[in-house]
Design an enzyme around this catalytic site. Structure first.
Site, mmCIF file in Angstrom:
data_model
loop_
_atom_site.group_PDB
_atom_site.id
_atom_site.type_symbol
_atom_site.label_atom_id
_atom_site.label_comp_id
_atom_site.label_asym_id
_atom_site.label_seq_id
_atom_site.Cartn_x
_atom_site.Cartn_y
_atom_site.Cartn_z
ATOM 1 N N SER A 1 -14.137 21.237 15.244
ATOM 2 C CA SER A 1 -13.534 21.610 13.992
ATOM 3 C C SER A 1 -12.019 21.318 14.208
ATOM 4 O O SER A 1 -11.379 21.600 15.124
ATOM 5 C CB SER A 1 -13.861 23.036 13.892
ATOM 6 O OG SER A 1 -13.318 23.741 12.633
ATOM 7 N N GLU A 2 -11.531 21.052 13.141
ATOM 8 C CA GLU A 2 -9.960 20.509 12.961
ATOM 9 C C GLU A 2 -9.014 21.832 13.486
ATOM 10 O O GLU A 2 -8.109 21.569 13.993
ATOM 11 C CB GLU A 2 -9.751 20.381 11.657
ATOM 12 C CG GLU A 2 -8.458 19.699 11.528
ATOM 13 C CD GLU A 2 -8.043 19.502 9.696
ATOM 14 O OE1 GLU A 2 -7.008 20.006 9.484
ATOM 15 O OE2 GLU A 2 -8.839 18.839 9.372
ATOM 16 N N ASN A 3 -9.462 23.025 13.483
ATOM 17 C CA ASN A 3 -8.671 24.146 13.577
ATOM 18 C C ASN A 3 -8.878 24.491 15.178
ATOM 19 O O ASN A 3 -8.133 25.382 15.584
ATOM 20 C CB ASN A 3 -9.118 25.393 12.732
ATOM 21 C CG ASN A 3 -10.228 25.837 12.957
ATOM 22 O OD1 ASN A 3 -11.297 25.155 13.171
ATOM 23 N ND2 ASN A 3 -10.817 27.131 12.930
ATOM 24 N N SER B 1 -6.169 19.879 19.165
ATOM 25 C CA SER B 1 -7.061 19.421 18.262
ATOM 26 C C SER B 1 -6.705 18.087 17.458
ATOM 27 O O SER B 1 -7.619 17.102 17.281
ATOM 28 C CB SER B 1 -7.327 20.447 17.113
ATOM 29 O OG SER B 1 -8.358 20.104 16.240
#
Length: 213
Positions: free
Chosen positions: A47-49, A89
């Site tokens: 997940s990007e976060n 990330s």
């Protein structure tokens, strides 16, 4: 015509993700893909976060308010999963460390151009997020979207009319009607769902399709 619902579309995408793949799931419908990993596969969702090894959505009442994905949805963490900051990330996203990115789209062109961050409508402010980084950083890009928009207009076109996220970046398109590959010869239909016919799907597509082999 048979149109898959979002859950069915996500399950269909999951079938094409190979064992051992590192996969980013974009905001919206793509996040549902994490709910459909078969027991014989190990897929590491990013997940990007800043999460690696994202698991399925939690059961009602078991949500952890400190564990959300980039779309602010509650998620779970699989054994061995980890958290990290945005810089790390995005280094994963930009550095070629993801095998597949699964993104939504407003439009996809016949040559695999992706438009998913702006619609030229001032009522809906543009929001690119990390889509451009994923479009060029992931080794493969899958798009999952409805075949037509709310007005029934095609979302697969000869050329995109919305601002592009990336050019020639999409390899496979999953819609509620069919699965379509972007190839050097054109848009190749891989699978038609249910009793949907090639001619029916072609009529709802703004680009020429090649029939299933």
């Amino acid at each position: 015509m048979l149109r898959l619902n979002p859950e069915q579309m996500a399950e269909r995408v999951a079938k094409d993700i190979p064992d051992g793949a590192y996969v980013n799931l974009g905001i919206g419908m793509p996040t549902k893909v994490a709910n459909y990993v078969s027991g014989d596969k190990l897929v590491i969702y990013h997940s990007e976060n800043g999460i690696l090894a994202v698991g399925p959505a939690p059961a009602p009442g078991e949500e952890n308010p400190n564990l959300i994905n980039a779309g602010k949805q509650y998620v779970t963490l699989l054994p061995g999963g980890c958290y990290f900051d945005n810089a790390e990330s995005f280094a994963i996203m930009r550095g070629g460390h993801l095998d597949i990115a699964v993104l939504g789209a407003f439009q996809v062109s016949a040559r695999g151009d992706l438009a998913n961050w702006a619609t030229n409508n001032d009522k809906y402010p543009p929001a690119v997020g990390g889509a451009m980084d994923l479009a060029v950083g992931a080794r493969k890009l899958f798009v999952v979207m409805k075949h037509t928009d709310r007005e029934g207009e095609p979302k697969i076109l000869e050329q995109c009319t919305y601002p592009l996220t990336g050019t020639g970046v999409v390899q496979r398109i999953f819609t509620d009607l069919a699965v379509i590959d972007v190839t050097p010869d054109g848009l190749q239909v891989v699978e038609l769902f249910g009793s949907n016919t090639f001619d029916e799907v072609q009529a709802l597509t703004g680009a020429r399709l090649l029939p299933p082999a």
